[in-house]
Design a protein around this motif. Structure first.
Motif, PDB file in Angstrom:
ATOM      1  N   ALA A 226       6.700   2.343  -6.777  1.00 54.87           N
ATOM      2  CA  ALA A 226       6.010   2.826  -5.655  1.00 54.87           C
ATOM      3  C   ALA A 226       5.772   4.241  -5.811  1.00 54.87           C
ATOM      4  O   ALA A 226       4.611   4.849  -5.668  1.00 54.87           O
ATOM      5  CB  ALA A 226       6.667   2.247  -4.308  1.00 54.87           C
ATOM      6  N   GLU A 227       6.578   5.196  -6.019  1.00 52.95           N
ATOM      7  CA  GLU A 227       6.330   6.434  -6.437  1.00 52.95           C
ATOM      8  C   GLU A 227       5.583   6.790  -7.692  1.00 52.95           C
ATOM      9  O   GLU A 227       4.788   7.553  -7.619  1.00 52.95           O
ATOM     10  CB  GLU A 227       7.720   7.138  -6.423  1.00 52.95           C
ATOM     11  N   TRP A 228       5.803   6.083  -8.460  1.00 50.89           N
ATOM     12  CA  TRP A 228       4.861   6.279  -9.818  1.00 50.89           C
ATOM     13  C   TRP A 228       3.422   5.716  -9.574  1.00 50.89           C
ATOM     14  O   TRP A 228       2.620   6.440  -9.870  1.00 50.89           O
ATOM     15  CB  TRP A 228       5.181   5.295 -10.735  1.00 50.89           C
ATOM     16  N   CYS A 229       3.363   4.763  -8.473  1.00 52.49           N
ATOM     17  CA  CYS A 229       1.708   4.392  -8.098  1.00 52.49           C
ATOM     18  C   CYS A 229       1.315   5.696  -7.375  1.00 52.49           C
ATOM     19  O   CYS A 229       0.073   6.312  -7.676  1.00 52.49           O
ATOM     20  CB  CYS A 229       1.888   3.403  -6.885  1.00 52.49           C
ATOM     21  N   ARG A 230       2.057   6.612  -6.670  1.00 50.69           N
ATOM     22  CA  ARG A 230       1.647   7.818  -5.817  1.00 50.69           C
ATOM     23  C   ARG A 230       1.054   8.692  -6.715  1.00 50.69           C
ATOM     24  O   ARG A 230       0.246   9.366  -6.706  1.00 50.69           O
ATOM     25  CB  ARG A 230       2.536   7.941  -4.795  1.00 50.69           C
ATOM     26  N   ARG A 231       1.932   8.914  -7.705  1.00 53.30           N
ATOM     27  CA  ARG A 231       1.786   9.914  -8.677  1.00 53.30           C
ATOM     28  C   ARG A 231       0.538   9.765  -9.528  1.00 53.30           C
ATOM     29  O   ARG A 231      -0.057  11.135  -9.835  1.00 53.30           O
ATOM     30  CB  ARG A 231       3.020  10.060  -9.698  1.00 53.30           C
ATOM     31  N   ILE A 232       0.299   8.573  -9.801  1.00 46.97           N
ATOM     32  CA  ILE A 232      -0.767   8.414 -10.830  1.00 46.97           C
ATOM     33  C   ILE A 232      -2.398   7.878  -9.902  1.00 46.97           C
ATOM     34  O   ILE A 232      -3.145   7.437 -10.208  1.00 46.97           O
ATOM     35  CB  ILE A 232      -0.631   7.378 -11.966  1.00 46.97           C
ATOM     36  N   GLN A 233      -1.941   8.043  -8.582  1.00 44.68           N
ATOM     37  CA  GLN A 233      -2.917   7.932  -7.296  1.00 44.68           C
ATOM     38  C   GLN A 233      -3.664   6.355  -7.504  1.00 44.68           C
ATOM     39  O   GLN A 233      -4.846   6.233  -7.571  1.00 44.68           O
ATOM     40  CB  GLN A 233      -4.179   8.960  -7.663  1.00 44.68           C
ATOM     41  N   ARG A 234      -2.805   5.564  -7.762  1.00 46.04           N
ATOM     42  CA  ARG A 234      -3.199   4.094  -7.536  1.00 46.04           C
ATOM     43  C   ARG A 234      -2.768   3.407  -6.468  1.00 46.04           C
ATOM     44  O   ARG A 234      -1.504   3.765  -5.983  1.00 46.04           O
ATOM     45  CB  ARG A 234      -2.645   3.480  -8.720  1.00 46.04           C
TER      46      ARG A 234
ATOM     47  N   PRO B 104       0.973  -1.207   0.097  1.00 48.28           N
ATOM     48  CA  PRO B 104       0.062   0.147   0.131  1.00 48.28           C
ATOM     49  C   PRO B 104       0.922   1.491  -0.006  1.00 48.28           C
ATOM     50  O   PRO B 104       1.366   1.525   0.875  1.00 48.28           O
ATOM     51  CB  PRO B 104      -0.784  -0.107   1.156  1.00 48.28           C
ATOM     52  N   VAL B 105       0.969   1.920  -1.193  1.00 45.21           N
ATOM     53  CA  VAL B 105       2.036   2.929  -1.419  1.00 45.21           C
ATOM     54  C   VAL B 105       1.785   4.134  -0.502  1.00 45.21           C
ATOM     55  O   VAL B 105       2.810   4.816  -0.110  1.00 45.21           O
ATOM     56  CB  VAL B 105       2.149   3.077  -2.951  1.00 45.21           C
ATOM     57  N   SER B 106       0.733   4.416   0.144  1.00 48.37           N
ATOM     58  CA  SER B 106       0.315   5.733   0.760  1.00 48.37           C
ATOM     59  C   SER B 106       0.937   5.401   2.333  1.00 48.37           C
ATOM     60  O   SER B 106       1.284   6.344   2.988  1.00 48.37           O
ATOM     61  CB  SER B 106      -0.990   6.024   0.805  1.00 48.37           C
TER      62      SER B 106
ATOM     63  N   VAL C 113      -2.849  -2.312 -13.822  1.00 46.22           N
ATOM     64  CA  VAL C 113      -4.133  -2.764 -13.408  1.00 46.22           C
ATOM     65  C   VAL C 113      -4.931  -1.566 -12.822  1.00 46.22           C
ATOM     66  O   VAL C 113      -4.549  -0.348 -12.478  1.00 46.22           O
ATOM     67  CB  VAL C 113      -4.048  -3.894 -12.505  1.00 46.22           C
ATOM     68  N   ARG C 114      -6.631  -1.945 -12.418  1.00 48.81           N
ATOM     69  CA  ARG C 114      -7.426  -0.990 -12.137  1.00 48.81           C
ATOM     70  C   ARG C 114      -6.939  -0.199 -10.856  1.00 48.81           C
ATOM     71  O   ARG C 114      -6.915   1.040 -10.713  1.00 48.81           O
ATOM     72  CB  ARG C 114      -8.618  -1.454 -11.820  1.00 48.81           C
ATOM     73  N   ASP C 115      -6.426  -0.854  -9.819  1.00 49.59           N
ATOM     74  CA  ASP C 115      -5.949  -0.235  -8.525  1.00 49.59           C
ATOM     75  C   ASP C 115      -4.610  -0.301  -7.996  1.00 49.59           C
ATOM     76  O   ASP C 115      -4.132  -0.079  -6.953  1.00 49.59           O
ATOM     77  CB  ASP C 115      -6.763  -0.720  -7.356  1.00 49.59           C
ATOM     78  N   GLY C 116      -3.872  -0.207  -9.160  1.00 49.92           N
ATOM     79  CA  GLY C 116      -2.415  -0.210  -9.013  1.00 49.92           C
ATOM     80  C   GLY C 116      -1.459  -0.718 -10.140  1.00 49.92           C
ATOM     81  O   GLY C 116      -2.006  -0.897 -11.323  1.00 49.92           O
TER      82      GLY C 116
END
Length: 247
Positions: free
Chosen positions: A196-204, A78-80, A167-170
């Motif tokens: 992980a940082e990319w996930c945060r940037r695209i809000q997944r 969970p990246v957040s 994918v839809r949520d990450g």
């Protein structure tokens, strides 16, 4: 396995492979549950399947289905909530000079050469070090879902490639291979931090990291990224560092 009542997903069938030698734990036999037909597994369907522990290899979605073993545990970050450790922060700083480019999925001779060198350095005798172009294409250069290549270069020299499903949520880290000539490099760690940082940037919310195997040195490192979540008995639970999978 109970799937959501979603018409596209309900069209998928599942079959179990015959036993084959496990690639992670010596002396054990493995089996996989395969989702079929593969041409129906698009991004929508795969986004559901990954919630049930499935992964992708080429055009095939699968998950471990071994009769007498449950060592492979699906995990996600969970990246957040992710807080890099001191050594992970050092790896991030050490490789800050890498330039990154996200590309559409395609075959590249340059990528293949790096892949072969990586296999010879890290997985000699495992079978994949003998992969030719066709095996590489089938494994990493084709997909039925939304897949990208992430190139990492230093002074324009290719150092690492990550194959990533969106994918839809990450994001799902399918496979990463890198230059093994520098014993002081931490490319594998850096790739996870970057994704992980990319996930945060695209809000997944999640970075899916495949399977954690406590008994396998090649796979146990994933527990170093905290807080990690594991799919156990059909539900995602926290997996603390140095814990067993029976949480």
């Amino acid at each position: 396995m109970t799937l959501p009542n979603d018409p596209p997903l309900q069209r998928i069938q599942f079959y179990v492979t015959t036993p084959y030698p496990c690639g992670y734990l010596d002396g054990r036999q493995a089996q996989s549950l395969i989702a079929a037909p593969h041409h129906l597994i698009d991004n929508r369907v795969y986004s559901d399947l990954i919630q049930f522990g499935f992964r992708r290899s080429g055009k095939f979605a699968y998950r471990p289905h071994c009769e007498n073993c449950s060592a492979c545990v699906p995990v996600r970050l969970p990246v957040s909530e992710f807080k890099p450790s001191r050594s992970q922060r050092r790896a991030w700083k050490h490789h800050a000079n890498l330039t990154v480019q996200v590309l559409d999925l395609h075959y590249s001779e340059e990528h293949f050469k790096l892949y072969r060198a990586y296999q010879h350095a890290r997985h000699t005798g495992g079978g994949m070090d003998a992969d030719g172009v066709e095996q590489y294409r089938n494994f990493l250069a084709q997909s039925n879902v939304e897949t990208v290549l992430v190139e990492f270069r230093e002074n324009e020299v290719l150092k690492m490639v990550s194959v990533v499903d969106c994918v839809r949520d990450g994001l799902s880290a399918v496979y990463t291979f890198y230059d093994c000539s520098n014993p002081h490099a931490s490319y594998g760690t850096y790739s996870i931090l970057w994704l992980a940082e990319w996930c945060r940037r695209i809000q997944r919310p999640y970075l899916f990291l495949g399977y954690w195997i406590a008994e396998s040195r090649k796979m146990a490192y994933k527990q170093d990224f905290q807080p990690l979540e594991a799919l156990l008995d059909g539900e995602w639970h926290p997996l603390m560092k140095n814990s067993s999978k029976d949480v």
